[in-house]
Motif scaffolding. Structure first.
Motif, PDB file in Angstrom:
ATOM      1  N   MET A   1       0.920  -1.300   0.080  1.00  0.00           N
ATOM      2  CA  MET A   1      -0.020   0.154   0.034  1.00  0.00           C
ATOM      3  C   MET A   1       0.966   1.288   0.001  1.00  0.00           C
ATOM      4  O   MET A   1       1.922   1.295   0.780  1.00  0.00           O
ATOM      5  N   PRO A   2       0.545   2.042  -0.754  1.00  0.00           N
ATOM      6  CA  PRO A   2       1.189   3.566  -1.030  1.00  0.00           C
ATOM      7  C   PRO A   2       1.066   4.605   0.266  1.00  0.00           C
ATOM      8  O   PRO A   2       0.134   4.254   1.028  1.00  0.00           O
ATOM      9  N   GLY A   3       1.852   5.440   0.520  1.00  0.00           N
ATOM     10  CA  GLY A   3       1.877   6.547   1.316  1.00  0.00           C
ATOM     11  C   GLY A   3       1.762   5.976   2.802  1.00  0.00           C
ATOM     12  O   GLY A   3       2.536   5.172   3.180  1.00  0.00           O
ATOM     13  N   THR A   4       1.027   6.873   3.493  1.00  0.00           N
ATOM     14  CA  THR A   4       0.713   6.556   4.959  1.00  0.00           C
ATOM     15  C   THR A   4      -0.045   5.296   5.338  1.00  0.00           C
ATOM     16  O   THR A   4       0.029   4.787   6.523  1.00  0.00           O
ATOM     17  N   GLU A   5      -0.482   4.777   4.229  1.00  0.00           N
ATOM     18  CA  GLU A   5      -1.320   3.303   4.589  1.00  0.00           C
ATOM     19  C   GLU A   5      -0.342   2.215   4.472  1.00  0.00           C
ATOM     20  O   GLU A   5      -0.789   0.935   5.001  1.00  0.00           O
ATOM     21  N   SER A   6       0.923   2.493   4.356  1.00  0.00           N
ATOM     22  CA  SER A   6       2.064   1.554   4.131  1.00  0.00           C
ATOM     23  C   SER A   6       2.352   0.780   5.599  1.00  0.00           C
ATOM     24  O   SER A   6       2.361   1.687   6.603  1.00  0.00           O
ATOM     25  N   PRO A   7       2.689  -0.340   5.764  1.00  0.00           N
ATOM     26  CA  PRO A   7       3.316  -0.638   7.205  1.00  0.00           C
ATOM     27  C   PRO A   7       4.701  -0.002   7.188  1.00  0.00           C
ATOM     28  O   PRO A   7       5.388   0.384   6.051  1.00  0.00           O
ATOM     29  N   PHE A   8       5.073   0.157   8.309  1.00  0.00           N
ATOM     30  CA  PHE A   8       6.391   0.981   8.303  1.00  0.00           C
ATOM     31  C   PHE A   8       7.508   0.034   8.112  1.00  0.00           C
ATOM     32  O   PHE A   8       7.579  -1.324   8.715  1.00  0.00           O
ATOM     33  N   PRO A   9       8.477   0.357   7.229  1.00  0.00           N
ATOM     34  CA  PRO A   9       9.085  -0.714   6.384  1.00  0.00           C
ATOM     35  C   PRO A   9      10.539  -1.094   7.155  1.00  0.00           C
ATOM     36  O   PRO A   9      11.112  -1.937   6.513  1.00  0.00           O
ATOM     37  N   ILE A  10      10.888  -0.312   8.002  1.00  0.00           N
ATOM     38  CA  ILE A  10      11.893  -0.509   9.011  1.00  0.00           C
ATOM     39  C   ILE A  10      11.439  -1.319  10.132  1.00  0.00           C
ATOM     40  O   ILE A  10      10.804  -0.799  11.093  1.00  0.00           O
ATOM     41  N   ASP A  11      11.805  -2.455  10.099  1.00  0.00           N
ATOM     42  CA  ASP A  11      11.533  -3.424  11.592  1.00  0.00           C
ATOM     43  C   ASP A  11      12.258  -2.938  12.742  1.00  0.00           C
ATOM     44  O   ASP A  11      13.291  -3.307  12.955  1.00  0.00           O
ATOM     45  N   LEU A  12      11.571  -1.955  13.486  1.00  0.00           N
ATOM     46  CA  LEU A  12      12.017  -1.786  14.854  1.00  0.00           C
ATOM     47  C   LEU A  12      11.977  -2.729  15.812  1.00  0.00           C
ATOM     48  O   LEU A  12      12.880  -2.726  17.098  1.00  0.00           O
ATOM     49  N   LYS A  13      11.709  -4.046  15.353  1.00  0.00           N
ATOM     50  CA  LYS A  13      11.517  -5.136  16.366  1.00  0.00           C
ATOM     51  C   LYS A  13      13.195  -5.689  16.411  1.00  0.00           C
ATOM     52  O   LYS A  13      13.305  -6.605  17.280  1.00  0.00           O
ATOM     53  N   LYS A  14      13.985  -5.180  15.351  1.00  0.00           N
ATOM     54  CA  LYS A  14      15.307  -5.703  15.266  1.00  0.00           C
ATOM     55  C   LYS A  14      16.341  -4.928  16.310  1.00  0.00           C
ATOM     56  O   LYS A  14      17.378  -5.192  16.170  1.00  0.00           O
ATOM     57  N   TYR A  15      15.632  -4.049  16.902  1.00  0.00           N
ATOM     58  CA  TYR A  15      16.384  -3.308  18.038  1.00  0.00           C
ATOM     59  C   TYR A  15      16.865  -4.146  18.997  1.00  0.00           C
ATOM     60  O   TYR A  15      15.918  -5.020  19.574  1.00  0.00           O
ATOM     61  N   LYS A  16      17.980  -4.194  19.468  1.00  0.00           N
ATOM     62  CA  LYS A  16      18.436  -5.340  20.228  1.00  0.00           C
ATOM     63  C   LYS A  16      18.925  -4.557  21.555  1.00  0.00           C
ATOM     64  O   LYS A  16      19.579  -3.592  21.794  1.00  0.00           O
ATOM     65  N   LYS A  17      18.025  -5.047  22.762  1.00  0.00           N
ATOM     66  CA  LYS A  17      18.314  -4.620  23.973  1.00  0.00           C
ATOM     67  C   LYS A  17      19.530  -4.898  24.570  1.00  0.00           C
ATOM     68  O   LYS A  17      20.156  -5.849  24.316  1.00  0.00           O
ATOM     69  N   LEU A  18      20.197  -3.964  25.101  1.00  0.00           N
ATOM     70  CA  LEU A  18      21.664  -4.038  25.775  1.00  0.00           C
ATOM     71  C   LEU A  18      21.690  -3.477  27.184  1.00  0.00           C
ATOM     72  O   LEU A  18      21.270  -2.626  27.324  1.00  0.00           O
ATOM     73  N   SER A  19      22.370  -4.055  27.901  1.00  0.00           N
ATOM     74  CA  SER A  19      22.747  -3.459  29.333  1.00  0.00           C
ATOM     75  C   SER A  19      24.222  -3.123  29.397  1.00  0.00           C
ATOM     76  O   SER A  19      25.162  -3.903  29.175  1.00  0.00           O
ATOM     77  N   LEU A  20      24.315  -1.590  29.752  1.00  0.00           N
ATOM     78  CA  LEU A  20      25.747  -1.228  29.855  1.00  0.00           C
ATOM     79  C   LEU A  20      26.031  -0.799  31.285  1.00  0.00           C
ATOM     80  O   LEU A  20      25.231  -0.303  31.954  1.00  0.00           O
ATOM     81  N   ASP A  21      27.160  -1.236  31.841  1.00  0.00           N
ATOM     82  CA  ASP A  21      27.583  -0.916  33.266  1.00  0.00           C
ATOM     83  C   ASP A  21      28.829   0.134  33.254  1.00  0.00           C
ATOM     84  O   ASP A  21      29.643   0.194  32.665  1.00  0.00           O
ATOM     85  N   PRO A  22      28.268   1.471  33.792  1.00  0.00           N
ATOM     86  CA  PRO A  22      29.175   2.495  33.735  1.00  0.00           C
ATOM     87  C   PRO A  22      30.529   2.265  34.240  1.00  0.00           C
ATOM     88  O   PRO A  22      31.457   3.277  34.422  1.00  0.00           O
TER      89      PRO A  22
END
Length: 638
Positions: A1-22
């Protein structure tokens, strides 16, 4: 589907949770790889959805939010690993709102697809973050220099937490931040600033127009612990952030980088401050390995929204009063020699010359022009100081919303009998996609002197009247304020529908109200960008047999005794404006009538509620469109 009816094409579920210790300031190869993956993912998303703002014609800001993604990813990784941190990423640069919308999507408060409605009217994704409007947004921001002082208070209320605030080299120019720095140090607040120093603001590069401005020296001078690193060196950035987190007291990381690093068409340029053009976004995402259709199917199918309405009483031709202001000043300066102009006039900018009309003065009369930073209070006072002598005149300009920031300086300029001509553009609400925090609706705050002194508030209705007003009042003594809108306006026509009202033999007279048309049934009083809308409404009422008159009030704060007696003796008076209904002309006009024992039916309409985003949608959202004016006229005429 074109325009704003499209699904968001960049998969934000690919964001990887990470824990950092200062306490571990060196990244492992795996941690670094994960951070780099997350940074690129979120930067790609920001380019895509902010570009929808360019596609729909509502502008926006890409570069700032894109820049600070490494800092954001690191903060999210700190929040993931400990409860010692207040899990809010405050940001004193509200135009970087794309960051907050992306965070809302990541936490599940917004569906990712909704990001494609960035800055669209009624999408709840306006140009600056607004608490209580957008799901997931945790604070309001938008006026530079206002966030760090507030976050100091947040830190005082949460002394058991570390509090973070994103900053910018633009926002740090504001005097508020100097005060905030001193308080943070004096109280040893556990506040950490992550400042994007990309050497780009709206009008240029601070290193060029504000020589001597050095963030590291400034903050160290206030007593903060400061680390200065290259922001795109992820190892150095993490090491610096880890160091300030483990430091006892207020501290800052200054991340130096080019604006929008890696985005070929806007990297390092002032264009990066604004929204990325559609073609540049498609080019960038293609270079990142996305199929061209990923961006083009969306961006090329989003078009600017229009509200079709054929106004009567004004021209199809439109002009930008905020630009015409500068052109009108040039007409005055053209009559002086370069030497005389430089001696007599000083025009100072607050990083908005392209938006407030000063750019044409800079180009044609550089001898009078002073490029300056985002320092409205100091710049206004400098203009006033230049105009301290009887024969010298300072000119100052910024957005009308920021008039509220210089009210005290206006008082002192008045007490010193200074000569200042101030131009406040972006008045009212028309076409204000930046939304509520940028509404310029409290213009009468400028008229804050006592009754034994006079200030002059002028709001031209069209470009011809803007020229007439500037030429008439430029060399007048005292404080003069001229207002204009972000939106363009048509030229007002006389009742014949052909002749322009403010051209030909028209002469502007300060304090004089102007009768556009006489009426026996009652009068509408209006000004600025609401005059052509009111004229349309009045003409349509007259076509229906309702003999309504129209008054233009270009001098907002003075009573024209002859006119008020005339209209006050009619059956009704309706004030129509886009200023704050609580503080605008309408809030005063009824008193003026009663003081003269004039008692017509009285009504006034103005801005009453927070904005809806978008452009032309703002006026009907406030019930200020011609049909709403007609409805109010008919109510009063009954």
């Amino acid at each position: 589907m074109p325009g704003t009816e499209s699904p968001f094409p960049i998969d934000l579920k690919k964001y990887k949770k990470l824990s950092l210790d200062p306490t571990k300031p060196q990244l492992t190869s795996e941690q670094k790889s994960t951070l780099q993956h997350n940074i690129q993912l979120l930067r790609d998303a920001i380019v895509l959805f902010t570009a929808t703002g360019a596609a729909r014609g509502v502008s926006g800001h890409t570069g700032g939010a894109y820049d600070t993604v490494p800092e954001v990813c690191i903060l999210l990784s700190l929040f993931e690993g400990s409860e010692k941190f207040l899990p809010i990423i405050f940001d004193e640069a509200g135009h970087r709102v794309a960051t907050q919308y992306l965070l809302s999507a990541l936490e599940g408060s917004l569906p990712a697809e909704h990001l494609l409605h960035y800055r669209e009217a009624n999408s709840k994704l306006p140009g600056h973050p607004e608490l209580g409007l957008t799901p997931g947004v945790k604070f309001s921001s938008g006026r530079l220099g206002h966030m760090w002082p507030l976050v100091n208070g947040v830190a005082m209320a949460n002394r058991d937490k570390t509090v973070f605030c994103l900053g910018s080299d633009g926002s740090q120019q504001e005097g508020n931040d100097a005060e905030a720095a001193r308080l943070a140090v004096a109280q040893n607040l556990n506040i950490k600033l992550l400042i994007d120093d990309n050497d780009v603001t709206i009008a240029g590069h601070p290193s060029q127009y504000l020589k001597g401005y050095d963030l590291t020296k400034t903050l160290e001078g206030h007593g903060l612990k400061v680390y200065t690193v290259q922001g795109e060196d992820i190892d150095a950035l993490w090491g610096a952030i880890a160091s300030i987190v483990t430091y006892d007291g207020p501290a800052a990381v200054i991340a130096k980088r080019l604006m929008a690093p890696g985005v070929e068409d806007i990297e390092g340029s002032t264009h990066g401050h604004d929204v990325i053009p559609v073609k540049a976004a498609i080019k960038y995402l293609s270079s990142r390995g996305y199929p061209e259709s990923v961006a083009s199917d969306i961006l090329l199918n989003i078009k600017p929204a229009s509200v079709p309405y054929l106004y009567i009483g004004s021209t199809k031709e439109i002009g930008a009063n905020r630009v015409v202001f500068g052109e009108a000043v040039n007409l005055v300066l053209d009559r002086l020699s370069k030497e005389e102009a430089a001696k007599k006039v000083m025009v100072i900018d607050s990083d908005l010359e392209g938006s407030t009309g000063l750019k044409v003065i800079h180009q044609k009369h550089p001898e009078v022009f002073v490029p300056s930073g985002i320092m409205e209070r100091g710049n206004f006072s400098a203009a006033a100081g230049f105009g301290f002598d009887e024969g010298k005149f300072g000119v100052f300009s910024t957005f009308s919303a920021f008039l509220e920031m210089v009210v005290s300086e206006i008082t002192m300029a008045r007490l010193n009998n200074c000569n200042v001509l101030s131009h406040f553009s972006h008045s009212g609400v028309d076409e204000m996609a930046d939304n509520t925090c940028h509404f310029g609706i409290n213009s009468f705050f400028a008229d804050n002197g006592l009754s034994d002194v006079q200030s002059w508030l002028y709001f031209p209705a069209d470009p011809a009247q803007m020229i007439a007003i500037v030429q008439r009042v430029f060399f007048e003594r005292g404080l003069r304020f001229i207002f204009s809108t972000r939106s363009k306006v048509p030229y007002i026509l006389k009742e014949d529908g052909k002749t322009r009202f403010f051209e030909g033999d028209y002469e502007f007279v300060p304090g004089k109200d102007e009768t556009i048309v006489e009426g026996k049934a009652g009068y509408v009083v209006s000004f600025g960008e609401m005059l052509y809308r009111s004229w349309d409404a009045v003409l349509r009422c007259r076509q229906e047999g309702l003999d309504v008159g129209l008054i233009n009030k270009p001098t907002l704060n003075l009573v024209d005794e002859k006119t008020i007696m005339k209209i006050g003796s009619s059956p009704f008076v309706l004030v129509v404006e886009s200023l704050n209904q609580k503080t605008g002309l309408g809030s005063k006009f009824g008193t003026w009538l009663l003081e003269r024992q004039l008692t017509p039916k009285y009504g006034y309409i103005g801005t009453t509620k927070e904005g809806c985003g978008g452009l032309s949608e703002q006026i009907p959202h406030q019930n200020l469109d011609p049909q709403a004016i007609i409805l109010k006229i008919k109510q009063l005429s009954q």
